[in-house]
Design a protein around this motif. Structure first.
Motif, mmCIF file in Angstrom:
data_model
loop_
_atom_site.group_PDB
_atom_site.id
_atom_site.type_symbol
_atom_site.label_atom_id
_atom_site.label_comp_id
_atom_site.label_asym_id
_atom_site.label_seq_id
_atom_site.Cartn_x
_atom_site.Cartn_y
_atom_site.Cartn_z
ATOM 1 N N ALA A 28 48.888 42.827 34.204
ATOM 2 C CA ALA A 28 47.901 43.012 35.272
ATOM 3 C C ALA A 28 47.977 41.840 36.236
ATOM 4 O O ALA A 28 48.378 40.729 35.869
ATOM 5 C CB ALA A 28 46.495 43.139 34.687
ATOM 6 N N GLU A 29 47.573 42.101 37.481
ATOM 7 C CA GLU A 29 47.521 41.047 38.497
ATOM 8 C C GLU A 29 46.266 41.234 39.331
ATOM 9 O O GLU A 29 46.046 42.298 39.925
ATOM 10 C CB GLU A 29 48.737 41.097 39.417
ATOM 11 C CG GLU A 29 48.690 40.049 40.531
ATOM 12 C CD GLU A 29 49.788 40.209 41.553
ATOM 13 O OE1 GLU A 29 49.842 39.392 42.509
ATOM 14 O OE2 GLU A 29 50.596 41.166 41.424
ATOM 15 N N ALA A 30 45.434 40.204 39.352
ATOM 16 C CA ALA A 30 44.240 40.236 40.203
ATOM 17 C C ALA A 30 44.668 39.992 41.639
ATOM 18 O O ALA A 30 45.290 38.974 41.955
ATOM 19 C CB ALA A 30 43.251 39.170 39.750
ATOM 20 N N LEU A 31 44.353 40.923 42.545
ATOM 21 C CA LEU A 31 44.707 40.783 43.956
ATOM 22 C C LEU A 31 43.578 40.146 44.753
ATOM 23 O O LEU A 31 43.826 39.445 45.739
ATOM 24 C CB LEU A 31 45.050 42.162 44.540
ATOM 25 C CG LEU A 31 46.189 42.922 43.838
ATOM 26 C CD1 LEU A 31 46.377 44.292 44.480
ATOM 27 C CD2 LEU A 31 47.482 42.122 43.887
ATOM 28 N N ALA A 32 42.368 40.364 44.335
ATOM 29 C CA ALA A 32 41.196 39.798 45.014
ATOM 30 C C ALA A 32 40.023 39.842 44.030
ATOM 31 O O ALA A 32 39.990 40.698 43.134
ATOM 32 C CB ALA A 32 40.867 40.607 46.271
ATOM 33 N N PRO A 33 39.122 38.883 44.169
ATOM 34 C CA PRO A 33 39.028 37.832 45.185
ATOM 35 C C PRO A 33 39.979 36.671 44.886
ATOM 36 O O PRO A 33 40.462 36.523 43.770
ATOM 37 C CB PRO A 33 37.567 37.396 45.087
ATOM 38 C CG PRO A 33 37.214 37.625 43.656
ATOM 39 C CD PRO A 33 37.946 38.875 43.256
ATOM 40 N N GLN A 34 40.188 35.830 45.883
ATOM 41 C CA GLN A 34 41.104 34.703 45.741
ATOM 42 C C GLN A 34 40.608 33.719 44.682
ATOM 43 O O GLN A 34 41.404 33.099 43.978
ATOM 44 C CB GLN A 34 41.265 33.986 47.090
ATOM 45 C CG GLN A 34 42.284 32.859 47.076
ATOM 46 C CD GLN A 34 43.687 33.345 46.754
ATOM 47 O OE1 GLN A 34 44.107 34.396 47.248
ATOM 48 N NE2 GLN A 34 44.411 32.602 45.923
ATOM 49 N N SER A 35 39.293 33.592 44.542
ATOM 50 C CA SER A 35 38.741 32.661 43.544
ATOM 51 C C SER A 35 39.175 33.043 42.131
ATOM 52 O O SER A 35 39.440 32.164 41.299
ATOM 53 C CB SER A 35 37.217 32.641 43.632
ATOM 54 O OG SER A 35 36.671 33.935 43.389
ATOM 55 N N LEU A 36 39.273 34.333 41.854
ATOM 56 C CA LEU A 36 39.709 34.778 40.536
ATOM 57 C C LEU A 36 41.191 34.489 40.345
ATOM 58 O O LEU A 36 41.623 34.050 39.275
ATOM 59 C CB LEU A 36 39.414 36.274 40.362
ATOM 60 C CG LEU A 36 39.878 36.896 39.047
ATOM 61 C CD1 LEU A 36 39.236 36.192 37.853
ATOM 62 C CD2 LEU A 36 39.555 38.389 39.009
ATOM 63 N N ARG A 37 41.999 34.736 41.396
ATOM 64 C CA ARG A 37 43.430 34.407 41.322
ATOM 65 C C ARG A 37 43.618 32.915 41.041
ATOM 66 O O ARG A 37 44.454 32.513 40.225
ATOM 67 C CB ARG A 37 44.130 34.794 42.620
ATOM 68 C CG ARG A 37 44.283 36.302 42.831
ATOM 69 C CD ARG A 37 44.954 36.620 44.162
ATOM 70 N NE ARG A 37 46.300 36.046 44.246
ATOM 71 C CZ ARG A 37 47.406 36.655 43.796
ATOM 72 N NH1 ARG A 37 47.305 37.851 43.232
ATOM 73 N NH2 ARG A 37 48.585 36.081 43.916
#
Length: 324
Positions: free
Chosen positions: A297-306
């Motif tokens: 999996a890849e978190a795309l948003a929000p940037q804070s989570l990335r």
């Protein structure tokens, strides 16, 4: 209390034959000195208990000291034995009472039913202490006096005064109307209302309790399963949900959905991976869920989570790059 212990002692000897004073003390949760005094009391009362000396000695009852209960068939006895293996009673302070009840039931069965039911029960295990990954369930420690007072108020339908330590707050006294008790993974909860508003209290955070004489304001009949589902739903969806846009391997979709609160949108990318918009309780919940999925999996948003996931991964790389 002593009378109950004497009965339990006799039933242990009936069921298991000769037992040492140390074994009896461990089973009854008393000292060996107390066991010896209880043995003397039973002998004085005419119970045919005798001592066998030697390295493998102990105490036993004369053969034939037995009563029978014919009202239970094999399946009914098996159901009771299986129920006795569940640890929910521990969360409500009823562990010793349940053990005593099981001893009485098993001891009173006709010999044929007793042996077959006990043998079958050994082949069934309910809620073991660890799962297949050896993750141990941690049982919460609630003082016996506290949980006994909570139980008394729940069963008698009385108001309950508790000294409760909520997370991040100083302990406070509050008076509640108890509805029922729930145990989930060895964690006990009191369902109640306070000034008419629904409240759920974790038993391990109740520092003291007092059942009052005043009747509780509550309905005569209750569906605890429904109430627990409703409160669980409100707990998961309460506050402002944390929304995440994520790409995920289709093979792990259910793992993601199973931890999220809701799926707001879903589409398929050109490479076959799924793009989902999901909500979590908060950023910490989202980070935990996506970390479990690793590169699937890849978190795309929000940037804070990335950023949080990248920093966490970088810390792992640093740890294993440095010499041990």
């Amino acid at each position: 209390m002593r009378a109950d212990r004497l009965v339990a002692l006799v039933l242990l000897l009936r069921r298991r034959g000769r037992l040492s004073a140390a074994t009896l003390a461990r089973e009854l949760e008393v000292s060996t000195r107390t066991v010896l005094r209880d043995i003397e009391a039973l002998s004085a009362a005419g119970v045919p208990v005798y001592a066998e000396r030697g390295r493998h000695g102990g105490f036993a009852l004369s053969p034939g000291f037995q009563t029978e209960l014919t009202g239970l068939n094999h399946d009914e006895a098996l159901a009771l034995l299986v129920a006795g293996s569940r640890r929910g009673a521990q969360a409500f302070g009823l562990g010793s009472a349940l053990t005593s009840a099981m001893l009485k039931v098993v001891d009173a069965l006709p010999e044929g039913n007793r042996d077959t039911a006990a043998g079958a029960a050994q082949r069934l295990l309910i809620d073991p202490e660890t799962d297949l990954l050896s993750r141990r369930l941690i049982a919460e420690d609630v003082p016996a006096a506290v949980v006994a007072e909570v139980r008394r108020a729940v069963f008698a339908g009385r108001k309950l005064r508790i000294h409760y330590a909520a997370v991040g707050q100083s302990p406070k006294w509050r008076t509640v109307d108890p509805i029922g008790l729930v145990t989930v993974r060895q964690q006990g909860y009191l369902l109640a209302t306070r000034s008419g508003a629904d409240r759920t209290y974790r038993l391990s955070r109740v520092l003291a309790a007092e059942a009052l004489a005043e009747p509780a304001q509550r309905p005569d009949r209750v569906d605890l399963d429904r109430i627990w589902r409703e409160r669980s739903t409100r707990f998961r969806t309460g506050g402002d949900p944390f929304t995440v846009l994520v790409r995920i391997n289709p093979a792990r979709r259910e793992d993601l959905v199973g931890t999220a609160l809701a799926v707001l949108a879903e589409e398929t990318d050109a490479d076959g991976w799924l793009r989902l918009e999901v909500t979590f309780q908060d950023a910490r919940h989202a980070e935990w869920a996506l970390w479990q999925l690793a590169t699937n999996a890849e978190a795309l948003a929000p940037q804070s989570l990335r950023d949080s996931l990248r920093n966490r991964a970088a810390a792992i790389v640093t740890r294993y790059t440095a010499p041990s």
